[in-house]
Design a protein around this motif. Structure first.
Motif, short mmCIF file in Angstrom:
data_model
loop_
_atom_site.label_atom_id
_atom_site.label_comp_id
_atom_site.label_asym_id
_atom_site.label_seq_id
_atom_site.Cartn_x
_atom_site.Cartn_y
_atom_site.Cartn_z
N SER A 247 43.86 84.85 62.66
CA SER A 247 45.26 85.26 62.62
C SER A 247 45.64 86.07 63.85
N MET A 248 44.79 86.99 64.26
CA MET A 248 45.08 87.80 65.45
C MET A 248 45.10 86.93 66.70
N ALA A 249 44.22 85.92 66.77
CA ALA A 249 44.24 85.00 67.91
C ALA A 249 45.55 84.21 67.94
N ALA A 250 46.04 83.80 66.77
CA ALA A 250 47.30 83.05 66.72
C ALA A 250 48.47 83.93 67.14
N LEU A 251 48.49 85.18 66.67
CA LEU A 251 49.56 86.09 67.08
C LEU A 251 49.51 86.38 68.57
N LEU A 252 48.29 86.46 69.13
CA LEU A 252 48.15 86.66 70.57
C LEU A 252 48.70 85.47 71.33
N GLY B 8 47.21 95.65 72.53
CA GLY B 8 47.89 94.83 71.53
C GLY B 8 47.02 94.46 70.36
N ALA B 9 45.73 94.80 70.40
CA ALA B 9 44.84 94.47 69.29
C ALA B 9 45.24 95.21 68.02
N LEU B 10 45.63 96.48 68.16
CA LEU B 10 46.02 97.26 66.99
C LEU B 10 47.30 96.73 66.36
N PRO B 11 48.40 96.48 67.14
CA PRO B 11 49.58 95.87 66.52
C PRO B 11 49.28 94.51 65.89
N GLY B 12 48.40 93.73 66.55
CA GLY B 12 48.04 92.43 65.97
C GLY B 12 47.34 92.58 64.65
N LEU B 13 46.47 93.58 64.54
CA LEU B 13 45.77 93.83 63.28
C LEU B 13 46.75 94.29 62.20
N VAL C 62 47.45 92.31 58.70
CA VAL C 62 47.20 92.91 57.38
C VAL C 62 48.48 93.03 56.56
N THR C 63 49.60 93.33 57.23
CA THR C 63 50.84 93.58 56.48
C THR C 63 51.69 92.34 56.27
N LEU C 64 51.50 91.30 57.09
CA LEU C 64 52.38 90.13 56.98
C LEU C 64 51.62 88.82 56.77
N VAL C 65 50.64 88.56 57.64
CA VAL C 65 49.99 87.24 57.61
C VAL C 65 49.14 87.06 56.36
N LEU C 66 48.25 88.01 56.10
CA LEU C 66 47.37 87.86 54.93
C LEU C 66 48.13 87.93 53.61
N PRO C 67 49.14 88.80 53.46
CA PRO C 67 49.95 88.73 52.24
C PRO C 67 50.66 87.39 52.08
N THR C 68 51.10 86.79 53.19
CA THR C 68 51.71 85.46 53.11
C THR C 68 50.70 84.43 52.60
N LEU C 69 49.50 84.48 53.16
CA LEU C 69 48.46 83.55 52.74
C LEU C 69 48.09 83.76 51.27
N MET C 70 48.00 85.00 50.85
CA MET C 70 47.65 85.31 49.45
C MET C 70 48.75 84.83 48.51
N LEU C 71 50.02 85.10 48.88
CA LEU C 71 51.14 84.67 48.04
C LEU C 71 51.21 83.15 47.95
N GLY C 72 50.93 82.47 49.08
CA GLY C 72 50.92 81.01 49.07
C GLY C 72 49.84 80.45 48.17
N ALA D 284 59.13 83.29 61.51
CA ALA D 284 58.71 82.24 62.44
C ALA D 284 57.37 82.57 63.07
N ALA D 285 57.10 83.85 63.30
CA ALA D 285 55.81 84.24 63.90
C ALA D 285 54.68 84.18 62.88
#
Length: 306
Positions: free
Chosen positions: A26-31, A69-74, A78-88, A147-148
């Motif tokens: 996920s962090m690689a994709a956001l990067l 940018g590693a910290l904002p990516g993390l 944690v706050t957006l990508v993984l909750p999206t995956l869990m909800l899906g 979109a991100a």
């Protein structure tokens, strides 16, 4: 791309979603997204009035920016990508969708996960500062963040299905390097478009003395009058911490770096003046404070006055 609900117990799926594999990809994709967006913003900046910055300096700043940018990516992961995956995954499990046909559950979950995160942010902001911010900010951030999140969540879903350490590392490198190559291609194509005129770069209007003579207003009561005999009168113009006025002279000069026209006004408001706007609606402006911060005091020419 497989982003389905998967198999196994709910607890097992939760461990898969919140695994290091999903976080890394996920962090690689956001990067990758950030690199492409950065190139796009820089190219767009060449078409707009304003500072573009030193493109070559980015080669030295980029490595530091990637580390910082590693910290904002993390945090976004944690706050957006993984909750999206869990909800899906939960939606796919409840709906009985399995395998490849369930990939769209992850994409469909992104707007809801982002909305939830923004709601939490708004509540926390209201409790801490007493303000939730302008509604327009939330309306703009919601689709942008959605979109991100979608591509990052889909790629994280692939990693979360237990691809193995070696394959996860390979997927991470592929995603990050793919983003770098895409950003590089965008940059090369953008520079070529700027060089050939397909992407029009901004150029300030080139005004002669006849078009400069007249009264220029700042919209808040301040005026600058440039007379044909070379004298000038300023009244109520803003400057850092004060307003200035006075009489003096003005003249034209050219910067050797960018060939912009410069107007120098003597008196209390002495300083560098720049041409801006367009040929149809030119402006005069000067900087309030550090020019890099792009805080300008802009004046437009009064129509029908010479």
């Amino acid at each position: 791309m497989t982003a389905g609900a998967g198999t196994g117990s709910a607890a097992g799926q939760i461990r898969d979603v919140w695994s290091g594999r999903a976080v890394l990809v996920s962090m690689a994709a956001l990067l990758a997204e950030a690199m492409c967006v950065t190139v796009g913003v820089v190219l767009y900046g060449f078409t707009q009035e304003g500072p573009v910055g030193n493109v070559f300096l980015a080669a030295f700043v980029l490595p530091v920016a990637l580390v910082l940018g590693a910290l904002p990516g993390l945090v976004l992961t944690v706050t957006l990508v993984l909750p999206t995956l869990m909800l899906g995954r939960l939606a796919a499990r409840w709906g009985g969708w399995q395998g490849r046909a369930a990939w769209w559950c992850t994409a469909a979950a992104a707007p809801f996960a982002v909305a939830g995160a923004m709601l939490v942010h708004g509540v926390c902001s209201a409790l801490l500062t007493g303000s939730v911010g302008p509604p327009l900010v939330y309306l703009v951030c919601w689709p942008v963040l959605t979109a991100a999140v979608v591509p990052a969540a889909l790629l994280a879903a692939v990693a979360a299905r237990g691809t193995g350490t070696r394959r996860t590392v390979r997927l991470t490198v592929t995603v990050a390097s793919g983003g770098f190559l895409a950003a590089l291609a965008m940059g090369v194509l953008g520079v070529g478009a700027l060089a050939t005129g397909l992407l029009p770069a901004y150029e300030p209007p080139k005004l002669d003395r006849a078009r400069l003579v007249g009264v220029w207003r700042d919209g808040s009561g301040g005026t600058l009058e440039l007379r044909s005999d070379g004298t000038a009168a300023a009244r109520g113009l803003s400057k850092p911490g004060d307003r200035c006025g006075g009489v003096g002279s003005w003249a034209l000069d050219r910067f050797t770096a960018d060939e912009r026209l410069e107007v120098e006004v003597d008196g209390d408001c002495r300083g560098q003046w720049f041409m801006g706007g367009t040929e149809k609606r030119p402006t005069l402006y000067y900087f309030l404070g550090d020019p890099d911060e792009w805080h300008r005091h802009v004046l437009t020419r009064q129509v029908g006055r010479s």
